[in-house]
Design an enzyme around this catalytic site. Structure first.
Site, PDB file in Angstrom:
ATOM      1  CD  GLU A   1     -52.670 -20.604 -12.658  1.00 50.69           C
ATOM      2  OE1 GLU A   1     -53.942 -20.811 -13.539  1.00 50.69           O
ATOM      3  OE2 GLU A   1     -52.721 -19.317 -12.219  1.00 50.69           O
TER       4      GLU A   1
ATOM      5  CE  LYS B   1     -57.363 -20.017 -11.886  1.00 52.92           C
ATOM      6  NZ  LYS B   1     -56.445 -19.210 -12.818  1.00 52.92           N
TER       7      LYS B   1
ATOM      8  CB  CYS C   1     -54.131 -18.163  -9.804  1.00 54.04           C
ATOM      9  SG  CYS C   1     -53.493 -16.719 -10.670  1.00 54.04           S
TER      10      CYS C   1
END
Length: 274
Positions: free
Chosen positions: A44, A118, A152
């Site tokens: 990330e 994200k 994540c």
């Protein structure tokens, strides 16, 4: 159908230094290709570093910015697909500045295959600087596999991963910045997600200490490739590492035939879960 070898780059590079981090991607792509991998997965926010505070705004680029061009050239040079994380600046000049925690997958010829933003932002740092994405399932076809992307915290929401399973994802790529004391996610949650959704999950983390004060983080490493049978097919330690793992379509087929989770679902019972 033969297995696909993938490489997981566990590293934090040099936070705040995009040029240096592109050099790390170049070296890792060269080594991964030499090791027979068709895909390199980076963590990330790898191109800029994660704990960079207000430098998010300074270092953010559009999806087709200079760093994207550099990664495309690396992928093309070594003939390997690359997934990398970075802060993406909105390309719409009519809107206020919008920055997403994003990931791009480029093919082995350097062409863009998929872009993901994200959707679930973790903690004060991310919620201050980023705008969440609104597309939960992003996929591309690579080396005979249907590849999906998350970042994540997204993988910690079972609904997210189940949406990928229902969309046919074979290999879920999860660049991450997993920090202490949440290492149980890498150790336990990720293999369970792979098993309950019948897919491979490549979870690729940062390492070591980043940031200062309230924005200081200790990343735990422990990157892994988890298989649809719930086993960890490859596992990194706590330091910098280029980890290799194989995605076996035959194991995927056999596991899906044996595991009834997706067949035995009762969607009519789940209507209240929103």
């Amino acid at each position: 159908m033969p297995s696909s070898r993938i490489a997981l780059l566990q590293s934090s590079g040099r936070p705040g230094d995009t040029v240096k981090n592109l050099e790390v991607v170049d070296g890792a792509a060269r080594a991964a290709a030499a090791g027979g991998a068709c895909l390199l997965v980076c963590p990330e926010m790898f191109l800029t570093g994660y704990a960079i505070g207000a430098d998010v705004s300074r270092l953010a680029e559009t999806a087709d910015g200079p760093a994207a061009g550099a990664v495309s050239r690396i992928a093309d040079e070594y003939g390997i697909a690359v997934l990398y994380g970075y802060p993406e600046r909105s390309a719409d000049p009519a809107r206020r500045e919008t920055i997403h925690n994003a990931a791009r997958l480029v093919g082995p010829d350097g062409s863009p295959l998929a872009d993901y933003r994200k959707t679930h932002l973790f903690g004060g740092f991310e919620q201050e600087w980023f705008t969440p994405g609104d597309t939960p399932v992003v996929q591309a076809d690579l080396d005979g596999l249907r590849v999906g992307i998350m970042i994540c915290y997204d993988v910690e929401f079972p609904e997210n991963v189940r949406a990928h399973a229902l969309a046919g994802t074979d290999l879920l790529l999860v660049p991450t910045a997993q920090m202490h004391p949440f290492q149980f996610v890498a150790e336990s949650v990720v293999p369970v997600r792979a098993f309950e959704n019948q897919m491979y999950v490549a979870y690729v983390n940062r390492t070591g200490h980043e940031g200062e004060g309230a924005d200081a983080f200790e990343f735990v490493g422990l990157s892994c490739l988890a298989g649809p049978d719930g086993t960890t097919r490859a596992r990194a330690g706590r330091g910098d590492e280029l980890l290799f793992g194989d995605v076996d379509p035959e194991l995927l087929r056999a596991s899906r035939a044996a595991n009834p989770y997706l067949r035995d679902r009762c969607p009519g019972l789940y209507g209240s879960l929103h």
